[in-house]
Motif scaffolding. Structure first.
Motif, PDB file in Angstrom:
ATOM      1  N   PHE B 128       1.684   9.311  31.538  1.00 28.81           N
ATOM      2  CA  PHE B 128       2.841   8.913  30.738  1.00 28.81           C
ATOM      3  C   PHE B 128       3.619   7.777  31.372  1.00 28.81           C
ATOM      4  CE2 PHE B 128       2.242  13.110  28.914  1.00 28.81           C
ATOM      5  CZ  PHE B 128       2.308  12.756  27.588  1.00 28.81           C
ATOM      6  N   LEU B 131       1.776   4.605  30.650  1.00 32.65           N
ATOM      7  CA  LEU B 131       1.750   4.215  29.233  1.00 32.65           C
ATOM      8  C   LEU B 131       3.079   3.644  28.771  1.00 32.65           C
ATOM      9  CD1 LEU B 131      -0.488   6.904  27.633  1.00 32.65           C
ATOM     10  CD2 LEU B 131      -1.005   4.543  28.176  1.00 32.65           C
ATOM     11  N   TYR B 136       3.648   1.225  22.398  1.00 36.11           N
ATOM     12  CA  TYR B 136       3.956   2.465  21.708  1.00 36.11           C
ATOM     13  C   TYR B 136       5.328   3.004  22.059  1.00 36.11           C
ATOM     14  CZ  TYR B 136      -0.869   2.387  20.340  1.00 36.11           C
ATOM     15  OH  TYR B 136      -2.064   2.014  19.790  1.00 36.11           O
ATOM     16  N   GLU B 139       7.628   3.435  19.082  1.00 37.50           N
ATOM     17  CA  GLU B 139       7.236   4.502  18.180  1.00 37.50           C
ATOM     18  C   GLU B 139       7.550   5.870  18.770  1.00 37.50           C
ATOM     19  OE1 GLU B 139       6.597   4.077  15.306  1.00 37.50           O
ATOM     20  OE2 GLU B 139       6.192   1.942  15.303  1.00 37.50           O
ATOM     21  N   ALA B 140       7.196   6.047  20.068  1.00 38.42           N
ATOM     22  CA  ALA B 140       7.434   7.323  20.725  1.00 38.42           C
ATOM     23  C   ALA B 140       8.925   7.629  20.712  1.00 38.42           C
ATOM     24  CB  ALA B 140       6.899   7.290  22.153  1.00 38.42           C
ATOM     25  N   LYS B 142      11.161   6.576  18.465  1.00 41.07           N
ATOM     26  CA  LYS B 142      11.557   6.973  17.109  1.00 41.07           C
ATOM     27  C   LYS B 142      11.199   8.430  16.858  1.00 41.07           C
ATOM     28  CE  LYS B 142      10.526   3.017  14.608  1.00 41.07           C
ATOM     29  NZ  LYS B 142       9.718   2.425  13.526  1.00 41.07           N
ATOM     30  N   LEU B 143       9.953   8.784  17.234  1.00 42.75           N
ATOM     31  CA  LEU B 143       9.460  10.144  17.039  1.00 42.75           C
ATOM     32  C   LEU B 143      10.341  11.154  17.750  1.00 42.75           C
ATOM     33  CD1 LEU B 143       5.604  10.484  17.321  1.00 42.75           C
ATOM     34  CD2 LEU B 143       7.131  11.593  15.716  1.00 42.75           C
ATOM     35  N   ILE B 147      12.633  14.211  16.263  1.00 37.83           N
ATOM     36  CA  ILE B 147      12.479  15.610  16.663  1.00 37.83           C
ATOM     37  C   ILE B 147      13.794  16.142  17.218  1.00 37.83           C
ATOM     38  CG2 ILE B 147      11.330  17.153  18.284  1.00 37.83           C
ATOM     39  CD1 ILE B 147       8.841  15.367  17.969  1.00 37.83           C
ATOM     40  N   VAL B 233      11.673  17.565   9.190  1.00 36.48           N
ATOM     41  CA  VAL B 233      11.276  16.377   9.949  1.00 36.48           C
ATOM     42  C   VAL B 233      11.110  15.201   9.006  1.00 36.48           C
ATOM     43  CG1 VAL B 233       9.489  15.360  11.388  1.00 36.48           C
ATOM     44  CG2 VAL B 233      10.189  17.699  11.782  1.00 36.48           C
ATOM     45  N   TYR B 237      13.242  11.968   9.327  1.00 34.52           N
ATOM     46  CA  TYR B 237      12.530  10.761   9.685  1.00 34.52           C
ATOM     47  C   TYR B 237      12.777   9.649   8.662  1.00 34.52           C
ATOM     48  CZ  TYR B 237       8.835   7.729  11.229  1.00 34.52           C
ATOM     49  OH  TYR B 237       8.138   6.655  11.675  1.00 34.52           O
ATOM     50  N   ALA B 238      12.812  10.060   7.383  1.00 36.01           N
ATOM     51  CA  ALA B 238      13.056   9.097   6.316  1.00 36.01           C
ATOM     52  C   ALA B 238      14.412   8.443   6.519  1.00 36.01           C
ATOM     53  CB  ALA B 238      12.989   9.780   4.955  1.00 36.01           C
ATOM     54  N   LEU B 241      14.300   6.012   9.340  1.00 39.04           N
ATOM     55  CA  LEU B 241      13.603   4.814   8.883  1.00 39.04           C
ATOM     56  C   LEU B 241      14.562   3.907   8.126  1.00 39.04           C
ATOM     57  CD1 LEU B 241      10.408   4.539   9.124  1.00 39.04           C
ATOM     58  CD2 LEU B 241      10.390   4.772   6.667  1.00 39.04           C
ATOM     59  N   LYS B 242      15.363   4.541   7.267  1.00 41.17           N
ATOM     60  CA  LYS B 242      16.296   3.805   6.426  1.00 41.17           C
ATOM     61  C   LYS B 242      17.377   3.137   7.276  1.00 41.17           C
ATOM     62  CE  LYS B 242      18.758   4.925   2.209  1.00 41.17           C
ATOM     63  NZ  LYS B 242      19.425   6.095   1.628  1.00 41.17           N
ATOM     64  N   ASN B 245      16.076   0.213   9.132  1.00 40.38           N
ATOM     65  CA  ASN B 245      15.959  -0.952   8.258  1.00 40.38           C
ATOM     66  C   ASN B 245      17.285  -1.665   8.127  1.00 40.38           C
ATOM     67  OD1 ASN B 245      13.336  -0.442   7.869  1.00 40.38           O
ATOM     68  ND2 ASN B 245      13.499   0.256   5.747  1.00 40.38           N
TER      69      ASN B 245
ATOM     70  N   LYS C 153       2.365   5.558  15.106  1.00 43.07           N
ATOM     71  CA  LYS C 153       3.070   6.838  15.231  1.00 43.07           C
ATOM     72  C   LYS C 153       2.069   7.983  15.389  1.00 43.07           C
ATOM     73  CE  LYS C 153       6.156   4.690  12.720  1.00 43.07           C
ATOM     74  NZ  LYS C 153       6.012   4.050  11.428  1.00 43.07           N
ATOM     75  N   VAL C 156       0.506   8.003  18.852  1.00 45.48           N
ATOM     76  CA  VAL C 156       1.418   8.616  19.825  1.00 45.48           C
ATOM     77  C   VAL C 156       1.336  10.133  19.698  1.00 45.48           C
ATOM     78  CG1 VAL C 156       3.853   9.059  20.325  1.00 45.48           C
ATOM     79  CG2 VAL C 156       3.057   6.724  19.968  1.00 45.48           C
ATOM     80  N   ALA C 235       7.486   9.967   4.684  1.00 44.71           N
ATOM     81  CA  ALA C 235       8.572   8.981   4.696  1.00 44.71           C
ATOM     82  C   ALA C 235       8.026   7.582   4.465  1.00 44.71           C
ATOM     83  CB  ALA C 235       9.319   9.057   6.019  1.00 44.71           C
TER      84      ALA C 235
END
Lengths: 287, 287, 287, 287
Positions: B128, B131, B136, B139-140, B142-143, B147, B233, B237-238, B241-242, B245, C153, C156, C235
């Motif tokens: 880890f 990496l 990534y 992305e990680a 955001k994920l 969570i 989730v 997550y949506a 994302l919004k 943006n 995503k 990941v 999403a």
């Protein structure tokens, strides 16, 4: 503002400790109760392990009596500290409390029924009452609202699952028959639900090519079907989230029911933070 | 801007190679380390295959010593190349590095414990750190944010799963009993979670009609329940994302923490791209 | 507009029939090809059923020869009907076509390898070329875009799944050991993925209480984890849907690549509906 | 307004009771029918349980005759109470009614076929006709709309699942072979779908390391794939929800087809609440 004569101080104190959680004593009471419930649940579980129950029979029965006596005292205090005891006795938690305290007395007087003792597992439900005090109230609320809102949709959906299971269960019974484990239509339906929900124990499995083909259909349907409730809850929840965001920006949202105030008279909850009297019966509240 | 005397050049060089990844040497170091970790993990796995471990005992032990010596040197360099070694030694990765290097020495001096050698699997976690340099990261991030944001909801949900499992586990124990594999309440709960999560090993399966009916209820509940965390989730997550943006369009979003700069003094990360001094301790950074 | 000499009429006709689908002959060709592929796949499957392959050996080999000869002719026509045959031969579908036609000739000249014959299953991939003509193009496009957008995503996420599997796989190997079926670390990791993905074959199952407790953790993690990719795709897809709606309202969306026109010279696709020349090499297109 | 001669009063009355549900008699008729269907389904299931069918043969046959005679009378009344009986006889529910009534007569005259008796399970479908009257109509409508809207996407997706199953099924057949239960390619494909859908019976399980590695790939793919239909339905449903909200605010949404009025002449449904004549054939409706 009603003009009621308030109850004596000792009664008020007990009520505050047992029913509410905004004083140090009330918080300690809740923590001790939680620990006791968890311990008693672990005891019930350990007792069921083959060999262990017999070997430590004396230790188990002693620990069980200690817990039961504590719960009995708590039950009595709960009854005498409010004005209308029947309100509590016949409430959901009142019945749970009674059912999870009585088994030991019954087995003591009438001999041991193991089934009766397992009723003690209901003590678990008491945990919910205590957890009311945590910061998870809001979340649990949102969740249950999302589930409630999608209730009828999920009912329609579950009904469809039932219909598919009954029809395919009958088909599988005809195709595979008792010689491959599909003994009866109810058992075939059981297998069908096991497959449709993607659990797949494998205790019964189709062996003829036609049966395996039907199984394939069921699985792919289950695969597609799993998308439906997820999609519903997801969309419903997203909308709830959005609405909440909008409400939070407006003024009315400043008020939230997260205190643990409980009316001593009628056990009503969700009082406003600055409330001085019960919004349901007008009885005075004390901080 | 602090007025600290900078460390000698060799120390700076080693720090740059080992801790950062923006020089060719630093990148090569990371790649070699990654390859060594992967090789050593494969060795641990192959060694566990029956027959193989004994047959190639010498080859395995030799390869293991080579890897361990390399990791030992890296560990020492990591310590001497920063100003406050304790910062590294007691950090998460410092402990992982130590635990994944020491087993071989211990088994060499005190005799072999196979359990000890399996600790080497922890080397995986070192991956880890390396990496971090990849694309990534974003992305990680955001994920893990999605969570984290749904953490309390998922906790409430998992708690509900536990309660359902305990209640239905006790019921199944009473209904099916030890003669059908439901030996004890903990084992029944285990079975209940296996069923509720739609895993369904089939090592234990209900055999009485009532047990199968209860199993059906559990499965359909599991089917409906699976929708809840997904919905959460998904919605969370949506929204993320919004929001992203919207932020991206505004000016503040031009800055992102994706360089691999690490302060030589306090190991702080996420420095701005043009930063010349550590934002935490003021120590000078070198590109 | 290039000034290229167009190819002879027969070549153009064959090109139109084989590569495109907007003439009746072209459509019929596609339908026949599709039927032949499906028949040949069914033959490969039936042949593998024990007893059937030997019993109808002659029928199978005859049918196989008929299909293979048809595919061979098609392969040759595809090569001669375009200007630069190498463009086709070394394309993805060119290689698939070759691999799925050659096995029978090889087994005829060099003796039968059953493994070689199974290569014929690759014919299935040819179906995709034909299905290009259907109305599903748009949908498949949207789907693959949503998957591509969530690619990093999901990477990941899969990496996290791998790490969890390796760590818990090692733990289960230490806890359960070879006497309960956990023979080696790779096999334990296999079991861990079987459990984490909620498949749960049950060929290996934990038997010690500690192993069952760890299994419970893995399952609940798998249960929570399943929510992540679903949430992401959901999403991502919702956003795609929204963007599409907005674009559809604007003027630029009037143009869609859904015709089956293919350039005879360079095999380029996605020409505008009214295009007269290839947008890539300028070669004239014929309707 | 047509000038048709209305049917006699008794015919109108029967039509109203059997086909509609807005009079007390009509509601009672539906409830009795629902109870009878459920009872008859339970009888079919119980009869299939080994031992039970033989032991209570007389009771089962008697109960079956009572149900069948009631259904026969209902069937005849349905035919004579409308003007164009063929409209009903050849409708979906007409055929279901016929098929679920006739088996007993056939077995009575021509001897017992157990397969024929299982056809009685089709009675289940009759439940749907009755449930039309519930408040779930709207929800079921929304659900089926969401599924329909994502139809082509799900088709594309299922096709992809099929392709993956065929290719990996062939591979597993080659790798594991008949000695580990992978008897033929169709059976391998069956196993592949069992795994991909995360059902995992475990009746067949890979035993070679390479087979287990391939199985791991299939499972992780299945894990990722499950996200796709969920995401689709979820997004589609969210949009439907949004659109509905917008429509509800506008005026046109005041009208909903939730009454149970059915034209006595042509069986057309979904009449406006205040309608006096059938919107399809002009025949007078009576409340």
């Amino acid at each position: 503002m009603h003009n009621t004569t308030s109850s004596p101080v000792w009664k008020r104190k007990i009520h505050e400790i047992i029913y509410e959680a905004d004083t140090p004593a009330g918080k300690w009471f809740d923590v001790i109760l939680l620990v006791l419930i968890v311990i008693s649940l672990i005891l019930v579980m350990l007792e069921s392990i083959p060999g262990l129950g017999e070997k430590y029979a004396f230790e188990f029965i002693t620990a069980e009596w200690i817990v039961t006596i504590f719960f009995s005292i708590e039950y009595i205090l709960r009854i005498i500290s409010i004005n209308k005891p029947t309100k509590y006795i016949f409430s959901f938690y009142g019945i749970i409390d009674f059912l999870s305290t009585i088994p030991l007395y019954l087995t003591f007087f009438f001999g041991g029924f193991s089934a009766l003792l397992a009723v003690r597992s209901l003590r678990l439900l008491r945990v919910f009452r205590i957890l009311k005090i945590t910061r998870y109230i809001g979340e649990a609320d949102k969740l249950s609202r999302a589930i409630k809102a999608s209730g009828p949709k999920i009912a329609v959906f579950l009904f469809a699952v039932m219909v598919v299971s009954i029809i395919f269960g009958t088909l599988m019974y005809l195709v595979e028959g008792p010689e491959h484990g599909f003994d009866s239509i109810p058992k075939s339906i059981y297998w069908c639900i096991v497959t449709l929900t993607t659990v797949g124990f494998g205790d019964i499995a189709p062996e003829t090519p036609l049966g395996q083909f039907l199984a394939t259909l069921i699985m792919i349907m289950g695969y597609g079907i799993i998308a439906v409730p997820t999609g519903i809850v997801s969309a419903e929840y997203a909308q709830d989230l959005k609405k909440n965001n909008e409400t939070n920006r407006s003024k009315e949202s400043n008020y939230r029911h997260v205190n643990t105030q409980v009316c001593q008279n009628c056990l009503a909850k969700k009082h406003q933070d600055a409330a001085q009297f019960c919004h349901k019966c007008g009885y005075p509240l004390h901080d």
